[in-house]
Motif scaffolding. Structure first.
Motif, PDB file in Angstrom:
ATOM      1  N   PRO A   1       0.871  -0.570  -7.082  1.00 34.58           N
ATOM      2  CA  PRO A   1       1.847  -0.862  -8.143  1.00 34.58           C
ATOM      3  C   PRO A   1       2.145  -2.355  -8.284  1.00 34.58           C
ATOM      4  O   PRO A   1       2.750  -2.773  -9.273  1.00 34.58           O
ATOM      5  CB  PRO A   1       3.090  -0.100  -7.683  1.00 34.58           C
ATOM      6  N   ARG A   2       1.729  -3.130  -7.321  1.00 29.93           N
ATOM      7  CA  ARG A   2       2.026  -4.561  -7.362  1.00 29.93           C
ATOM      8  C   ARG A   2       1.049  -5.346  -8.237  1.00 29.93           C
ATOM      9  O   ARG A   2       1.305  -6.495  -8.605  1.00 29.93           O
ATOM     10  CB  ARG A   2       1.968  -5.144  -5.939  1.00 29.93           C
ATOM     11  N   VAL A   3      -0.090  -4.747  -8.566  1.00 23.83           N
ATOM     12  CA  VAL A   3      -1.160  -5.472  -9.251  1.00 23.83           C
ATOM     13  C   VAL A   3      -0.882  -5.552 -10.749  1.00 23.83           C
ATOM     14  O   VAL A   3      -0.534  -4.556 -11.395  1.00 23.83           O
ATOM     15  CB  VAL A   3      -2.517  -4.786  -8.993  1.00 23.83           C
ATOM     16  N   THR A   4      -1.059  -6.747 -11.321  1.00 24.01           N
ATOM     17  CA  THR A   4      -0.859  -6.958 -12.762  1.00 24.01           C
ATOM     18  C   THR A   4      -2.048  -6.434 -13.550  1.00 24.01           C
ATOM     19  O   THR A   4      -3.084  -6.077 -12.986  1.00 24.01           O
ATOM     20  CB  THR A   4      -0.670  -8.449 -13.053  1.00 24.01           C
ATOM     21  N   ARG A   5      -1.941  -6.432 -14.879  1.00 25.54           N
ATOM     22  CA  ARG A   5      -3.046  -5.959 -15.720  1.00 25.54           C
ATOM     23  C   ARG A   5      -4.275  -6.839 -15.559  1.00 25.54           C
ATOM     24  O   ARG A   5      -5.394  -6.340 -15.433  1.00 25.54           O
ATOM     25  CB  ARG A   5      -2.590  -5.932 -17.192  1.00 25.54           C
TER      26      ARG A   5
ATOM     27  N   TYR B   1       7.741   1.590  -3.408  1.00 23.40           N
ATOM     28  CA  TYR B   1       6.676   2.526  -3.782  1.00 23.40           C
ATOM     29  C   TYR B   1       6.303   3.432  -2.605  1.00 23.40           C
ATOM     30  O   TYR B   1       6.133   4.654  -2.766  1.00 23.40           O
ATOM     31  CB  TYR B   1       5.457   1.743  -4.258  1.00 23.40           C
ATOM     32  N   LEU B   2       6.178   2.862  -1.401  1.00 23.07           N
ATOM     33  CA  LEU B   2       5.821   3.660  -0.225  1.00 23.07           C
ATOM     34  C   LEU B   2       6.969   4.588   0.178  1.00 23.07           C
ATOM     35  O   LEU B   2       6.739   5.688   0.696  1.00 23.07           O
ATOM     36  CB  LEU B   2       5.448   2.749   0.940  1.00 23.07           C
TER      37      LEU B   2
ATOM     38  N   THR C   1      -2.946 -11.909  -8.257  1.00 17.83           N
ATOM     39  CA  THR C   1      -3.194 -10.639  -8.957  1.00 17.83           C
ATOM     40  C   THR C   1      -1.989  -9.709  -8.889  1.00 17.83           C
ATOM     41  O   THR C   1      -2.059  -8.587  -9.399  1.00 17.83           O
ATOM     42  CB  THR C   1      -4.409  -9.919  -8.337  1.00 17.83           C
ATOM     43  N   MET C   2      -0.888 -10.159  -8.285  1.00 21.83           N
ATOM     44  CA  MET C   2       0.284  -9.295  -8.113  1.00 21.83           C
ATOM     45  C   MET C   2       1.518  -9.907  -8.772  1.00 21.83           C
ATOM     46  O   MET C   2       1.551 -11.103  -9.077  1.00 21.83           O
ATOM     47  CB  MET C   2       0.570  -9.084  -6.617  1.00 21.83           C
ATOM     48  N   VAL C   3       2.526  -9.070  -8.930  1.00 20.58           N
ATOM     49  CA  VAL C   3       3.811  -9.532  -9.448  1.00 20.58           C
ATOM     50  C   VAL C   3       4.489 -10.384  -8.379  1.00 20.58           C
ATOM     51  O   VAL C   3       4.116 -10.359  -7.200  1.00 20.58           O
ATOM     52  CB  VAL C   3       4.699  -8.337  -9.835  1.00 20.58           C
ATOM     53  N   GLN C   4       5.507 -11.134  -8.758  1.00 20.21           N
ATOM     54  CA  GLN C   4       6.133 -12.072  -7.846  1.00 20.21           C
ATOM     55  C   GLN C   4       6.836 -11.394  -6.675  1.00 20.21           C
ATOM     56  O   GLN C   4       6.729 -11.843  -5.539  1.00 20.21           O
ATOM     57  CB  GLN C   4       7.118 -12.960  -8.616  1.00 20.21           C
ATOM     58  N   ASN C   5       7.574 -10.324  -6.925  1.00 21.88           N
ATOM     59  CA  ASN C   5       8.305  -9.635  -5.857  1.00 21.88           C
ATOM     60  C   ASN C   5       7.469  -8.494  -5.284  1.00 21.88           C
ATOM     61  O   ASN C   5       7.916  -7.346  -5.170  1.00 21.88           O
ATOM     62  CB  ASN C   5       9.642  -9.110  -6.369  1.00 21.88           C
ATOM     63  N   ALA C   6       6.231  -8.799  -4.917  1.00 23.15           N
ATOM     64  CA  ALA C   6       5.270  -7.769  -4.524  1.00 23.15           C
ATOM     65  C   ALA C   6       5.713  -6.991  -3.296  1.00 23.15           C
ATOM     66  O   ALA C   6       5.542  -5.766  -3.237  1.00 23.15           O
ATOM     67  CB  ALA C   6       3.898  -8.416  -4.274  1.00 23.15           C
ATOM     68  N   ASP C   7       6.291  -7.663  -2.298  1.00 18.09           N
ATOM     69  CA  ASP C   7       6.673  -6.973  -1.069  1.00 18.09           C
ATOM     70  C   ASP C   7       7.741  -5.911  -1.319  1.00 18.09           C
ATOM     71  O   ASP C   7       7.672  -4.805  -0.780  1.00 18.09           O
ATOM     72  CB  ASP C   7       7.167  -7.998  -0.040  1.00 18.09           C
ATOM     73  N   LYS C   8       8.724  -6.247  -2.131  1.00 23.58           N
ATOM     74  CA  LYS C   8       9.785  -5.291  -2.438  1.00 23.58           C
ATOM     75  C   LYS C   8       9.247  -4.117  -3.234  1.00 23.58           C
ATOM     76  O   LYS C   8       9.631  -2.960  -3.017  1.00 23.58           O
ATOM     77  CB  LYS C   8      10.913  -5.982  -3.193  1.00 23.58           C
TER      78      LYS C   8
ATOM     79  N   PRO D   1       5.610   8.773   0.358  1.00 18.51           N
ATOM     80  CA  PRO D   1       5.303   8.664   1.803  1.00 18.51           C
ATOM     81  C   PRO D   1       3.881   9.115   2.145  1.00 18.51           C
ATOM     82  O   PRO D   1       3.343   8.719   3.161  1.00 18.51           O
ATOM     83  CB  PRO D   1       6.355   9.583   2.449  1.00 18.51           C
ATOM     84  N   GLN D   2       3.286   9.946   1.289  1.00 18.05           N
ATOM     85  CA  GLN D   2       1.933  10.400   1.572  1.00 18.05           C
ATOM     86  C   GLN D   2       0.908   9.258   1.487  1.00 18.05           C
ATOM     87  O   GLN D   2      -0.212   9.361   2.011  1.00 18.05           O
ATOM     88  CB  GLN D   2       1.529  11.534   0.618  1.00 18.05           C
ATOM     89  N   LEU D   3       1.263   8.160   0.815  1.00 17.27           N
ATOM     90  CA  LEU D   3       0.360   7.019   0.681  1.00 17.27           C
ATOM     91  C   LEU D   3       0.525   5.997   1.818  1.00 17.27           C
ATOM     92  O   LEU D   3      -0.259   5.056   1.907  1.00 17.27           O
ATOM     93  CB  LEU D   3       0.591   6.318  -0.661  1.00 17.27           C
TER      94      LEU D   3
END
Length: 532
Positions: A423-427, A402-403, A390-397, A407-409
């Motif tokens: 932000p890593r999740v695809t449509r 994004y964090l 359910t995520m893009v390939q470079n999800a960790d990066k 930083p509040q998240l």
């Protein structure tokens, strides 16, 4: 000859013999059991347990051994009583037919009817929890026999008068059956208990904990307790700095050792049941739950020197009860059989849906269709859990960037290991997560035995610290595709609530609870409750 001393609790007059050089007489030495296993799951505060979480590991050998012993002891306790009751019922029906004559409804095949009626009668007795009847109050046992006999006779009357005209001899036969069963079934059970109580193999082997428990069992007749199916082997105590030495010749329950050796003691004497006094404050509910990882049957009871409680043998009143049914081989086999049957039955229906989801993932984003992630399974071993990607390939990066920008998240991520707007999740992934369809490939994990349909959700290594003292409870069972947390709010609840629900599932498991959770899962998935 060396001087013999005794250890006496200050609050009671209960005495246990031991030598001066062995202030905690270890049954492990007599049984030649290993003592290198740290029983750190016992009697630890929340803080201490959290600090020593890596040591809180489930000893699979102890758990399986005691689970098998409980099953065998229940069967050994149950089957003789079952045979006696079935013989009495069959004899009563045959005698009533001989004296009154067979009704027209059963005149064609009396032997088959006697067999079928006896089997049905026994099933009614089973439904009234008359087996194995461990520690059951005799007055309550009599009440259950009377109620069960009334129900069984009424069902037999419906079967007879529903197919044949009214006959007086049928009424006479049914009256004889009811009166005979009310009198003879309890009488036969009483005589059977007296005889079986003399056999060392009959009954559930128990160990007691707590001053009032020790005092109570020392005041009871061992023969009477044995006839109730209660084989008290001895007692354990929490180490106490205020114990004093006294010389005495009093005889009582055997002191088996300290609670720190409880698991090995139970294994050594084949005692799968623990009776804990309600005044044993050291045994908190959390400690009892952790002990239950190894000991499949625990009862926390109130003990008094006299009187009959409502549903237990003289002097015993239930306060709380913990029974880890998932440590019992029969239940484990049943749960596994239901998992395999359900998965095999669902595959033909789900196969087209799986194909459509796989095609959607492949066509809308680059990368593989499936995703495998390492999680913690039963007994703390690592398993690879399958999901639809359910995520893009470079999800960790993507997450790291994004964090850093938000930083509040970071607190939300560290607290729940989830983000409402990830932000890593695809449509396609958004839809799959909302509907929980991304977890369907975990049916493969269920089929190969790494997971179950129902159980706590599999966690990652970083979450072990969050579970703290509840972690041993988590690894005591197979992680599940769905569970009590999923149908009780899921991500709309706190992580602490999730842990509480996992605890409740482990300590109260039953087949019916699994069926309830599976039924509720359909509603939860259909309305996307708590999913993001």
């Amino acid at each position: 000859m060396g001087r013999r001393t005794t250890v006496r609790g200050r609050k009671t007059g209960v005495v246990s013999r031991c030598t001066r050089n062995d202030r905690q007489p270890s049954i492990l030495k007599q049984l030649r059991l290993p003592t290198n296993q740290s029983m750190t799951t016992l009697l630890l505060s929340h803080t201490a347990t959290a600090q020593r979480t890596p040591e809180l590991q489930l000893d699979r050998d102890v758990a399986v051994h005691l689970g098998k012993r409980l099953l065998m002891q229940r069967l050994a306790t149950c089957l003789p009583l079952l045979v006696v009751d079935a013989a009495v019922i069959a004899g009563l029906i045959a005698t009533a037919i001989f004296l009154c004559g067979a009704p027209a409804a059963i005149s064609a095949s009396p032997l088959g009817i006697v067999t079928a009626a006896s089997l049905g009668w026994v099933l009614v007795l089973v439904s009234y929890q008359l087996y194995p009847a461990f520690g059951l109050n005799p007055a309550l046992e009599l009440k259950r026999f009377t109620s069960a006999s009334t129900i069984a006779t009424s069902l037999l009357a419906i079967a007879i008068f529903g197919f044949t005209p009214f006959e007086f001899r049928s009424v006479l036969m049914l009256g004889m059956l009811w009166l005979g069963s009310v009198v003879l079934l309890p009488s036969a059970r009483y005589l059977a208990r007296r005889q079986l109580g003399r056999s060392a193999w009959w009954g559930i082997r128990c160990i007691v904990v707590g001053d009032s428990a020790i005092e109570y069992f020392n005041s009871q007749s061992p023969r009477q307790l044995a006839q109730l199916g209660c084989r008290v082997i001895g007692y354990v105590r929490c180490p106490n700095l205020y114990w004093e030495e006294h010389e005495a010749d009093d005889e009582g329950l055997e002191y088996l050792g300290p609670t720190s050796e409880l698991h090995d003691i139970c294994r050594g004497v084949d005692a799968p049941s623990l009776l804990v006094a309600d005044d044993q404050s050291e045994f908190s509910e959390e400690a009892m739950g952790q002990i239950g990882l190894h000991i499949p049957r625990i009862e926390r009871l109130e003990f008094s020197a006299a009187g009959y409680s409502q549903d237990r043998c003289p002097g015993l009143a239930p306060a709380s009860h913990i029974e880890n049914g998932l440590l019992q081989p029969g239940n484990m086999l049943l749960k596994r059989a239901l998992d395999v049957f359900a998965v095999v039955a669902m595959f033909p229906v789900l196969l087209p849906l799986l194909a459509v989801i796989a095609a959607s993932i492949k066509l809308t984003s680059a990368g593989p269709v499936f995703y495998r992630h390492r999680r913690i399974g039963r007994y703390g071993r690592e398993i690879e859990v399958w999901k639809f990607r359910t995520m893009v390939q470079n999800a960790d990066k993507v997450l790291e960037v994004y964090l850093a920008e938000n930083p509040q998240l970071r607190h939300e991520w560290e607290r729940d290991h989830k983000l409402k707007r990830d932000p890593r999740v695809t449509r396609v992934g958004v839809f799959l997560r909302k509907t929980s369809l991304d977890e369907l490939p975990q049916l493969i994990n269920v089929l190969v035995g790494d997971m179950s349909l129902v159980g706590p959700r599999p966690i990652v290594t970083a979450e072990i610290e969050k579970y703290a003292e509840a972690y041993p409870l988590y690894i005591a069972v197979q992680p599940g595709l769905t569970g009590l947390w999923q149908v009780s709010g899921r991500n709309n609840t706190t992580y602490e609530r999730r842990i509480q629900l996992d605890r409740r599932y482990v300590s109260t498991w039953s087949v019916w609870l699994d069926c309830y959770i599976l039924t509720r899962t359909i509603k939860t998935v259909a309305f996307c409750e708590g999913a993001y």
